[in-house]
Enzyme design. Structure first.
Site, PDB file in Angstrom:
ATOM      1  N   SER A  73      32.274  34.686  48.438  1.00 43.99           N
ATOM      2  CA  SER A  73      32.376  36.006  49.077  1.00 43.99           C
ATOM      3  C   SER A  73      32.969  36.983  48.085  1.00 43.99           C
ATOM      4  CB  SER A  73      33.272  35.926  50.318  1.00 43.99           C
ATOM      5  OG  SER A  73      33.657  37.216  50.728  1.00 43.99           O
TER       6      SER A  73
ATOM      7  N   ASP B 218      34.420  39.610  48.865  1.00 44.86           N
ATOM      8  CA  ASP B 218      35.536  40.319  49.509  1.00 44.86           C
ATOM      9  C   ASP B 218      36.902  39.711  49.208  1.00 44.86           C
ATOM     10  OD1 ASP B 218      33.537  41.828  50.669  1.00 44.86           O
ATOM     11  OD2 ASP B 218      33.516  40.674  52.527  1.00 44.86           O
TER      12      ASP B 218
ATOM     13  N   ARG C 146      37.191  66.818  37.351  1.00 37.83           N
ATOM     14  CA  ARG C 146      36.785  66.509  38.719  1.00 37.83           C
ATOM     15  C   ARG C 146      37.686  65.463  39.362  1.00 37.83           C
ATOM     16  NH1 ARG C 146      30.379  66.400  37.729  1.00 37.83           N
ATOM     17  NH2 ARG C 146      29.962  68.551  38.304  1.00 37.83           N
TER      18      ARG C 146
ATOM     19  N   GLY D  83      34.261  45.287  50.981  1.00 38.42           N
ATOM     20  CA  GLY D  83      35.403  44.424  51.296  1.00 38.42           C
ATOM     21  C   GLY D  83      35.611  44.236  52.781  1.00 38.42           C
TER      22      GLY D  83
ATOM     23  N   ARG E  75      33.789  64.769  44.140  1.00 40.32           N
ATOM     24  CA  ARG E  75      32.546  64.043  44.382  1.00 40.32           C
ATOM     25  C   ARG E  75      32.853  62.694  45.041  1.00 40.32           C
ATOM     26  NH1 ARG E  75      31.141  68.327  42.873  1.00 40.32           N
ATOM     27  NH2 ARG E  75      29.552  68.923  41.333  1.00 40.32           N
TER      28      ARG E  75
ATOM     29  N   ARG F 254      48.556  26.112  14.667  1.00 40.49           N
ATOM     30  CA  ARG F 254      48.832  27.245  15.573  1.00 40.49           C
ATOM     31  C   ARG F 254      48.228  27.022  16.960  1.00 40.49           C
ATOM     32  NH1 ARG F 254      49.210  32.412  12.873  1.00 40.49           N
ATOM     33  NH2 ARG F 254      47.553  33.134  14.239  1.00 40.49           N
TER      34      ARG F 254
END
Length: 784
Positions: free
Chosen positions: A172, A174, A209, A217, A300, A743
């Protein structure tokens, strides 16, 4: 590839050899809304199932296919799931199914499964789909008995297929399912949103703007919240946390203040389910009208809609779905009649199994709390991750007036060290703003330790870091130079600027530099201050953290390149590409890039290989060319072997594959360090940097007025994610588990995932399942 010991002794980890799918059948279906990454999950289930000896069946069109049966339930073969990793949506289809809501529909579904001997069901979908699967599981034995009475199946089948195992994976965009940190598809949806926001920002700045951006969601604000964090939005509207009663006035005041600070644009993000305190909808059009009426700003509205569901899945979603798919098959094959239905979830950096219905119940409790206007409870029920994101956003978005900030009289410096990594700037922005909110004076150090020694230090303010989250590289400048020869000068600069704490954001050099400062405390009391290291490197090679800021962006570059290369190879047929990735001696990028891109092999330093291994890979690819998948992809970490170079491997493959396939090579190079940071890196950098500043503030507060010097090991730490938690670990301790020559950490968590890549590429491999197996309680939420 050597086989690992499969002894059953408790002294050994539990390996896959103990698990057999022989005689078992698994059905996989996708249900509900589609999500990017579902195909990666389907691929993993099919290939892991076949690998264990089980039969795996596609169930087309979700539960509708389960009810209709016939050609909707088809045995899946290995090659069926080739070339689907990079495809959005779901190749087996998804559909809403009213018939499955009735017992009659479920009776037909049970008949279709029983006739094929399918008693294991893997469901990829949302909470509704998983709830339906659990009901089906509970009714299973009763359904079979009814089918036997009706003469649809024989009595032997009732005994033979007496119980149904169900494992769920949440697909999902969401991210509205409680119990998992991330659902499959969420990260890809964030990629779509941030791509749009980045594009909008350039046009908004050009025209001064205000943009109101509406994201999906449903009743969950996760996408809106994380998008707002990732782009530094001026305001965000969420269903779980409605604005205060006088929000209209406060929002307009905030927007006008930002314009007064010479900010040329405003971004407002609205979740599609946003509401006010009275549960009334707050629409993007309403917000636009308010801004135009009260402020006269050119405004907008952009409604993203289903574009968020589309496109290719991100590297994160491919890896997440592959891990979950493998875990789901193991869970199904280990299940007994007493095992409750479970859902495979992600907590921090760990795949876990949770009770399905408890997760569903908690998800439903969130909606109930919102309906009853218990919004603080709704936020808590969403989990610590959601709550933490919300608190971090509030701290970073809204600056208190100077006179209301209690001054600490402390100076905190921020420095970038090592190679540039995407997300560094988001981390610096977060540190500066949290530091200022905590009353500190914040100082920026330019050009790493070299710049520190040369006095390239200046105070940095709240507005100075505006718009930094989406910027790649390092705005402060960064160098690989270690502080060793500059210790004297750095101490002088710390003294002259009265630096009380230091935040190092960087790679292995940053970590190594912190160790040097720690060891120099006896000679320079200026270093007796709290020092925190945030790992930021695409190589992901720093001890104390599973994941570094920047490595997700690097992985996405690799995966996007591999997708294009695979497309080229598929077009020309019989072609093998050898790709060299960065990472120093750390094979993280090559290994995880190989898993996300569906590579045939990935050569890394951590797993030594010889000419025999190279030849066996050539044989593997030669066999592959006889199938319908006439292409190959091989990744090589840049420092995996001093003799088996990319050129050597290319020439060997070219010679050995003559007449069967031809070869091409590609060195990705520094493009892996460049570009705009991914949503994950922006969000991760922002959150752990805020956490680091909270730690620094707590240390400084505890020592105020005492003249105390910080000399203990726990005052110089690395902050990183370890399994499922964020931990501060002293560099003195981490030093013991570091291979300084190469490293890299001496133990690396991701090597446990290496067999997944091999299994999914059709190699024999021993997969350690010692982290799998137990169903966990739902109560614990990770800190991330």
């Amino acid at each position: 590839m050597s086989d690992l010991d499969s002894s059953s002794s408790s002294a050994y980890p539990k390996y896959l050899e103990h698990l057999s799918g022989d005689g078992k059948a698994i059905g996989v279906l996708t249900s509900g809304g589609d999500a990017q990454g579902m195909n990666a999950a389907v691929r993993a289930v099919v290939r892991m199932g076949i690998y264990t000896g089980a039969k795996v069946y596609f169930i087309y069109e979700g539960y509708q296919g389960l009810v209709d049966g016939g050609s909707n339930i088809v045995e899946a073969k290995w090659d069926c799931v080739s070339s689907i990793l990079q495809v959005g949506g779901t190749i087996i289809g998804s559909a809403r199914c009213k018939a499955f809501h009735s017992r009659e529909g479920r009776l037909k579904a049970a008949c279709n499964l029983a006739r094929l001997g399918i008693t294991n069901l893997c469901v990829i979908g949302g909470d509704g789909s998983l709830t339906g699967a659990n009901l089906f599981r509970k009714e299973w034995s009763g359904l079979l008995e009814e089918l036997a009475r009706n003469g649809d199946i024989d009595n032997d089948a009732v005994q033979k297929y007496s119980y149904l195992n169900v494992v769920g994976m949440v697909g999902s965009i969401d991210n509205d399912f409680c119990g998992t940190d991330m659902t499959i598809g969420t990260d890809s949806a964030l990629h779509r949103i941030i791509e749009v926001v980045d594009a909008i920002m350039t046009t908004a700045q050009s025209h001064q703007r205000t943009f109101v951006l509406e994201v999906m969601g449903r009743h969950c604000g996760y996408l809106a919240l994380v998008s707002a964090l990732a782009c530094g939005a001026d305001w965000v509207f969420l269903p779980e946390s409605p604005p205060e009663e006088d929000w209209e006035e406060n929002m307009c005041l905030k927007l006008s203040e930002n314009r007064a600070r010479k900010k040329r644009l405003n971004i407002i993000i609205v979740s599609e389910g946003a509401i006010d305190m009275q549960n009334k909808p707050i629409t993007s059009e309403k917000i636009k009208e308010l801004v135009v009426k009260n402020l006269g700003f050119d405004t907008r509205v952009t409604i993203l809609g289903h574009v968020q569901r589309g496109g290719t899945p991100s590297a994160f979603d491919r890896i997440l779905a592959s891990r979950m798919g493998v875990e789901a098959v193991i869970a199904l094959l280990e299940a007994t009649p007493e095992t409750p239905a479970c859902v495979v979830s992600l907590r921090g950096n760990q795949a876990v199994r949770l009770p399905l219905m408890e997760c569903v119940q908690m998800t439903q409790d969130v909606q109930k709390a919102m309906d009853e206007r218990r919004f603080k409870e709704a936020v808590k029920l969403r989990g610590r991750r959601f709550e933490g994101n919300l608190n971090t956003y509030k701290r970073l978005a809204i600056k208190l007036p100077d006179e209301k900030i209690v001054k600490s009289n402390c100076n905190v410096a921020v420095i970038n060290v090592g190679a540039p990594a995407a997300g560094m700037n988001a981390a610096v922005r977060s540190a500066v703003r949290v530091g200022i909110a905590d009353g500190h004076k914040m100082f920026a150090i330019y050009d790493g330790f070299e710049g520190f020694a040369n006095g390239q230090i200046k105070e940095i303010g709240w507005a100075d870091v505006g718009g930094w989250t989406g910027q790649g590289g390092s705005i402060l400048g960064t160098k690989r130079t270690l502080p060793g020869k500059y210790l004297e000068k750095i101490a002088e600069q710390m003294h002259s600027h009265s630096i009380n704490a230091l935040l190092i954001i960087g790679g292995f050099e940053g970590y190594h530099g912190a160790i040097m400062l720690s060891e120099a405390r006896n000679n320079h009391e200026e270093f007796c201050i709290p020092i925190c290291v945030l790992p930021a490197t695409i190589s992901n090679d720093i001890p104390g953290s599973d994941i570094s800021i920047g490595c997700d962006t690097g992985l996405n570059v690799i995966v996007e390149t591999c997708d294009r290369i695979k497309q080229s190879a598929s077009g020309t047929k019989r072609r093998v590409f050898i790709i060299e990735t960065m990472g120093g001696y750390c094979g993280y990028l090559a290994n995880m890039g190989g898993l996300a891109a569906g590579a045939d092999a990935a050569y890394i330093f951590e797993e030594p290989f010889d000419i025999g291994d190279l030849q066996s890979n050539v044989v593997h690819l030669t066999e592959k060319m006889k199938t319908s998948i006439q292409r190959g992809l091989v990744l090589r970490n840049e420092s995996c072997n001093v003799n088996y170079t990319t050129d050597f491997i290319y020439q060997l493959y070219s010679e050995e594959g003559k007449g069967v396939f031809d070869c091409r090579k590609n060195v990705l190079g520094h493009m892996q360090q460049g570009g705009a940071p991914s949503p994950f890196d922006r969000n991760f950098g922002t959150k752990i940097s805020a956490k680091a500043m909270e730690w620094i503030s707590a240390k400084l507060k505890g020592s105020q007025g005492t003249g105390k010097k910080f000399v203990s090991d726990d005052s110089i730490c690395v902050l990183g994610i370890c399994k499922r938690d964020l931990l501060f670990q002293p560099v003195a301790e981490l030093k013991k588990v570091t291979d300084f020559e190469h490293r890299i950490p001496k133990v690396q968590w991701w090597l446990k995932l290496r067999p997944i890549m091999k299994i999914l590429a059709k190699y024999e491999a021993s997969y350690d399942m010692s982290d799998s197996g137990k169903l966990e309680p739902l109560q614990h939420h990770g800190e991330l």
